[in-house]
Motif scaffolding. Sequence first.
Motif, PDB file in Angstrom:
ATOM      1  N   VAL A 127      20.570 -25.013  33.632  1.00  0.00           N
ATOM      2  CA  VAL A 127      21.010 -25.608  34.898  1.00  0.00           C
ATOM      3  C   VAL A 127      21.004 -27.128  34.748  1.00  0.00           C
ATOM      4  N   GLU A 128      22.037 -27.770  35.306  1.00  0.00           N
ATOM      5  CA  GLU A 128      22.114 -29.232  35.254  1.00  0.00           C
ATOM      6  C   GLU A 128      21.568 -29.843  36.543  1.00  0.00           C
ATOM      7  N   TYR A 129      20.811 -30.924  36.375  1.00  0.00           N
ATOM      8  CA  TYR A 129      20.201 -31.631  37.504  1.00  0.00           C
ATOM      9  C   TYR A 129      20.532 -33.114  37.430  1.00  0.00           C
ATOM     10  N   LEU A 130      20.669 -33.732  38.593  1.00  0.00           N
ATOM     11  CA  LEU A 130      20.643 -35.181  38.709  1.00  0.00           C
ATOM     12  C   LEU A 130      19.187 -35.587  38.871  1.00  0.00           C
ATOM     13  N   ALA A 131      18.652 -36.327  37.907  1.00  0.00           N
ATOM     14  CA  ALA A 131      17.296 -36.865  38.002  1.00  0.00           C
ATOM     15  C   ALA A 131      17.453 -38.363  38.241  1.00  0.00           C
ATOM     16  N   ASP A 132      17.451 -38.754  39.514  1.00  0.00           N
ATOM     17  CA  ASP A 132      17.817 -40.123  39.908  1.00  0.00           C
ATOM     18  C   ASP A 132      16.581 -40.999  40.033  1.00  0.00           C
ATOM     19  N   THR A 146      24.969 -28.412  42.116  1.00  0.00           N
ATOM     20  CA  THR A 146      25.603 -27.264  42.747  1.00  0.00           C
ATOM     21  C   THR A 146      26.200 -27.735  44.066  1.00  0.00           C
ATOM     22  N   GLU A 147      27.450 -27.410  44.308  1.00  0.00           N
ATOM     23  CA  GLU A 147      28.140 -27.842  45.519  1.00  0.00           C
ATOM     24  C   GLU A 147      27.351 -27.458  46.770  1.00  0.00           C
ATOM     25  N   GLY A 148      27.038 -28.476  47.594  1.00  0.00           N
ATOM     26  CA  GLY A 148      26.379 -28.242  48.871  1.00  0.00           C
ATOM     27  C   GLY A 148      24.878 -28.096  48.826  1.00  0.00           C
ATOM     28  N   VAL A 149      24.267 -28.178  47.631  1.00  0.00           N
ATOM     29  CA  VAL A 149      22.815 -28.016  47.564  1.00  0.00           C
ATOM     30  C   VAL A 149      22.138 -29.138  48.343  1.00  0.00           C
ATOM     31  N   ARG A 150      21.093 -28.798  49.105  1.00  0.00           N
ATOM     32  CA  ARG A 150      20.401 -29.768  49.942  1.00  0.00           C
ATOM     33  C   ARG A 150      18.932 -29.858  49.518  1.00  0.00           C
ATOM     34  N   VAL A 151      18.429 -31.085  49.431  1.00  0.00           N
ATOM     35  CA  VAL A 151      17.048 -31.335  49.016  1.00  0.00           C
ATOM     36  C   VAL A 151      16.491 -32.457  49.882  1.00  0.00           C
ATOM     37  N   ASP A 152      15.257 -32.302  50.341  1.00  0.00           N
ATOM     38  CA  ASP A 152      14.595 -33.381  51.066  1.00  0.00           C
ATOM     39  C   ASP A 152      14.101 -34.432  50.075  1.00  0.00           C
ATOM     40  N   GLN A 153      14.382 -35.690  50.377  1.00  0.00           N
ATOM     41  CA  GLN A 153      13.917 -36.810  49.563  1.00  0.00           C
ATOM     42  C   GLN A 153      13.173 -37.782  50.471  1.00  0.00           C
ATOM     43  N   SER A 154      11.851 -37.774  50.367  1.00  0.00           N
ATOM     44  CA  SER A 154      11.015 -38.682  51.167  1.00  0.00           C
ATOM     45  C   SER A 154      11.333 -38.566  52.661  1.00  0.00           C
ATOM     46  N   GLY A 155      11.523 -37.339  53.120  1.00  0.00           N
ATOM     47  CA  GLY A 155      11.759 -37.095  54.537  1.00  0.00           C
ATOM     48  C   GLY A 155      13.209 -37.156  54.972  1.00  0.00           C
ATOM     49  N   LYS A 156      14.136 -37.420  54.028  1.00  0.00           N
ATOM     50  CA  LYS A 156      15.551 -37.541  54.383  1.00  0.00           C
ATOM     51  C   LYS A 156      16.363 -36.479  53.642  1.00  0.00           C
ATOM     52  N   PRO A 157      17.187 -35.716  54.380  1.00  0.00           N
ATOM     53  CA  PRO A 157      18.016 -34.694  53.725  1.00  0.00           C
ATOM     54  C   PRO A 157      19.080 -35.329  52.833  1.00  0.00           C
ATOM     55  N   HIS A 158      19.235 -34.802  51.628  1.00  0.00           N
ATOM     56  CA  HIS A 158      20.273 -35.220  50.693  1.00  0.00           C
ATOM     57  C   HIS A 158      21.031 -33.980  50.236  1.00  0.00           C
ATOM     58  N   MET A 160      24.406 -32.595  47.357  1.00  0.00           N
ATOM     59  CA  MET A 160      25.379 -32.860  46.312  1.00  0.00           C
ATOM     60  C   MET A 160      26.713 -32.256  46.720  1.00  0.00           C
ATOM     61  N   MET A 161      27.769 -33.058  46.619  1.00  0.00           N
ATOM     62  CA  MET A 161      29.115 -32.599  46.927  1.00  0.00           C
ATOM     63  C   MET A 161      30.037 -32.949  45.757  1.00  0.00           C
ATOM     64  N   LEU A 162      31.039 -32.104  45.532  1.00  0.00           N
ATOM     65  CA  LEU A 162      31.966 -32.299  44.431  1.00  0.00           C
ATOM     66  C   LEU A 162      33.347 -32.617  44.989  1.00  0.00           C
ATOM     67  N   HIS A 163      33.857 -33.828  44.680  1.00  0.00           N
ATOM     68  CA  HIS A 163      35.155 -34.276  45.168  1.00  0.00           C
ATOM     69  C   HIS A 163      35.994 -34.760  43.991  1.00  0.00           C
ATOM     70  N   ASP A 164      37.125 -34.118  43.752  1.00  0.00           N
ATOM     71  CA  ASP A 164      38.068 -34.563  42.703  1.00  0.00           C
ATOM     72  C   ASP A 164      37.385 -34.753  41.354  1.00  0.00           C
ATOM     73  N   GLY A 165      36.521 -33.837  41.009  1.00  0.00           N
ATOM     74  CA  GLY A 165      35.864 -33.873  39.715  1.00  0.00           C
ATOM     75  C   GLY A 165      34.656 -34.778  39.619  1.00  0.00           C
ATOM     76  N   ALA A 166      34.286 -35.430  40.716  1.00  0.00           N
ATOM     77  CA  ALA A 166      33.119 -36.334  40.710  1.00  0.00           C
ATOM     78  C   ALA A 166      32.066 -35.806  41.665  1.00  0.00           C
ATOM     79  N   TRP A 167      30.834 -35.841  41.218  1.00  0.00           N
ATOM     80  CA  TRP A 167      29.709 -35.470  42.075  1.00  0.00           C
ATOM     81  C   TRP A 167      29.343 -36.647  42.973  1.00  0.00           C
ATOM     82  N   THR A 168      29.105 -36.368  44.247  1.00  0.00           N
ATOM     83  CA  THR A 168      28.695 -37.398  45.187  1.00  0.00           C
ATOM     84  C   THR A 168      27.341 -37.029  45.776  1.00  0.00           C
ATOM     85  N   LEU A 169      26.395 -37.957  45.702  1.00  0.00           N
ATOM     86  CA  LEU A 169      25.102 -37.788  46.354  1.00  0.00           C
ATOM     87  C   LEU A 169      25.211 -38.352  47.759  1.00  0.00           C
TER      88      LEU A 169
END
Length: 274
Positions: A127-132, A146-158, A160-169
């Motif tokens: 599995v591939e991860y963004l480790a930011d 993974t398209e649409g995956v949601r993760v809490d980061q320090s109390g804020k929902p984040h 991942m979305m895929l648009h035109d071949g690019a991942w957007t956080l």
Amino acid sequence: MTTTHALTPGQFDTAAVDVDAYLDRVGLSRRPPSAAALHELTAAHVRTFPFENLDVLLGRRPDLELSAIADKLLRRGRGGYCYEHVLLFAAVLERLGYRTWRVLSRRKPQGSGYRTHACVIVDVEGVEYLADAGFGLGMPNPMRLTEGVRVDQSGKPHRMMLHDGAWTLEQHGPQGWIPLHAFDLEPAWPSDFELANHFISSHPRSPFVGRVMVFRTEAEQVRSLLGHTFTTEYPDGHTEERTVSTAEMPELLGSLGIALDEEESAGILRALAG
């Protein structure tokens, strides 16, 4: 989705980091590569090393040689900005057996922003991860690509979305989902880091030039210093803010985990006074 873009070993120097010293600094022991261990390592890195641009404020271009980064973060009690975090973190991951590569990301994905943010992609357990780990606002949890995956980061929902071949956080706030940065999986080379580092440390349009920028992410709060504004954000959304005088800066920076010698403290005061 598994990529074939990973760089062959040797493109980046990884031998210059003392992995045991790093693990001792972040309070972890060696573990075989796994998704759980990656989550643990990312959170420990983000909560140990502050994000800061003080070398830029002092008129220095941060040295991206891994030996210099390791000396700065592991031995001198400093933090750094994304390139320093990413190069150190990726080197440690590779030395621990992870399949890892570095990418440059566009900070204004809806416009014409430059590719000036660096992050790490990690392939573990298929599995591939963004480790930011070098994102200033704090990303203690890896994001599965993974398209649409949601993760809490320090109390804020984040998510991942895929648009035109690019991942957007994206981050969710009062105005809905806001894009933070976007990237494809093409690996960055050392020369790409050199060019981005030159721009971000010296160009007049760089947000890192001319003001203090510090973020300290902890389990119970995120503290930030932007210019003379000091903010503490809590996981429940509560925020405290105050204005900091120039004279307070050295002591406050110390409380944020940044060790400055006398010359550096004096240089910060001169830069802010000028």
